[in-house]
Design a protein around this motif. Structure first.
Motif, mmCIF file in Angstrom:
data_model
loop_
_atom_site.group_PDB
_atom_site.id
_atom_site.type_symbol
_atom_site.label_atom_id
_atom_site.label_comp_id
_atom_site.label_asym_id
_atom_site.label_seq_id
_atom_site.Cartn_x
_atom_site.Cartn_y
_atom_site.Cartn_z
ATOM 1 N N LEU A 71 52.381 41.290 65.442
ATOM 2 C CA LEU A 71 52.661 40.216 64.502
ATOM 3 C C LEU A 71 51.579 40.144 63.424
ATOM 4 O O LEU A 71 50.409 40.424 63.679
ATOM 5 N N ALA A 72 51.999 39.738 62.222
ATOM 6 C CA ALA A 72 51.054 39.609 61.122
ATOM 7 C C ALA A 72 50.130 38.413 61.330
ATOM 8 O O ALA A 72 48.962 38.437 60.932
ATOM 9 N N GLN A 73 50.677 37.365 61.948
ATOM 10 C CA GLN A 73 49.894 36.172 62.251
ATOM 11 C C GLN A 73 50.384 35.577 63.565
ATOM 12 O O GLN A 73 51.538 35.755 63.947
ATOM 13 N N ASP A 95 58.680 37.568 57.662
ATOM 14 C CA ASP A 95 57.791 37.642 56.502
ATOM 15 C C ASP A 95 58.488 37.085 55.259
ATOM 16 O O ASP A 95 57.850 36.427 54.426
ATOM 17 N N TRP A 98 58.276 33.348 55.286
ATOM 18 C CA TRP A 98 56.899 32.942 54.993
ATOM 19 C C TRP A 98 56.610 33.020 53.501
ATOM 20 O O TRP A 98 56.027 32.106 52.917
ATOM 21 N N ARG A 99 57.048 34.110 52.861
ATOM 22 C CA ARG A 99 56.808 34.263 51.428
ATOM 23 C C ARG A 99 57.630 33.271 50.619
ATOM 24 O O ARG A 99 57.173 32.774 49.580
ATOM 25 N N PRO A 126 55.616 41.033 60.778
ATOM 26 C CA PRO A 126 55.058 41.851 59.692
ATOM 27 C C PRO A 126 56.083 42.099 58.582
ATOM 28 O O PRO A 126 57.294 42.026 58.810
ATOM 29 N N ARG A 127 55.585 42.393 57.423
ATOM 30 C CA ARG A 127 56.448 42.631 56.262
ATOM 31 C C ARG A 127 57.361 43.830 56.514
ATOM 32 O O ARG A 127 56.934 44.871 57.014
#
Length: 211
Positions: A71-73, A95, A98-99, A126-127
């Protein structure tokens, strides 16, 4: 690899798995290093006064690990959150979501309203990650324990079945083969396991009739 269950009443048709079947397979095979489960839901996401439809994937705790994705976060789900009926109102956001929310660096810990319930965002994917869907990406992943909150009959083949029962065939399974093993080894092991599980179920049914 994708795992499928053949419908014995309709041999030309394959169907999803129930949660107990998933646990039996996950704990009963050695050719896979990890086996994960995934469901599909089309849920209502409310932002302000507007509610829109969004694709949501209820998944097992080891879903991201099985796919080899970090995971990105934040964090993924726990085994306790995975259990059917647990009503674990947590989510991993995509992602893209989130963006669209301004790439808020503090989004983990905030809430999103899905099907009128407040889910706490615990992670960000993740993106470019779309899970197992090549056509359309889910906006959120939630633990299997929250499936009853986001599910609807449109995607369900087991409407009315008790969540977590063997009659609720609603989950797709995917597995990661152990290094060095071929597909054929997994097929042989799964076939042997299917026979053992079928025999055990028949004995259980026969025992209930004798009581």
């Amino acid at each position: 690899l994708g795992l499928f269950s053949k419908d014995t009443k309709r041999p030309d048709r394959y169907r999803p798995f129930s949660y107990p079947n998933y646990v039996d397979i996950r704990e009963g095979v050695t050719t896979f290093s990890s086996i994960a489960a995934q469901d599909i839901a089309l849920a209502g996401v409310t932002e302000g006064e507007i509610t829109r439809r969004a694709l949501v994937f209820p998944v097992s705790a080891n879903y991201f690990e099985t796919l080899g994705v970090a995971l990105a976060q934040g964090r993924a789900f726990t085994v306790d959150e995975e259990r059917p009926g647990r009503l674990s109102l947590v989510a991993v956001a995509s992602d893209a979501y989130w963006r669209r929310k301004g790439a808020d660096p503090e989004i983990v810990g905030k809430t999103v309203r899905i099907n009128s319930r407040l889910f706490t965002v615990v992670g960000i994917a993740p993106r470019g990650f779309s899970g197992t869907s090549a056509v359309v990406a889910p906006e959120f992943w939630v633990p299997l324990g929250a499936a009853v909150v986001v599910k609807n009959d449109f995607f369900s083949e087991s409407a009315g079945a008790v969540p977590g029962s063997r009659a609720a065939h609603e989950m797709l399974l995917l597995g990661r083969l152990r290094p060095g093993l071929a597909h054929e080894a997994a097929e042989r092991e799964l076939t042997r396991l299917a026979v053992r599980l079928a025999d055990a179920l028949l004995r259980l049914i026969a025992g209930s009739y004798r009581r």
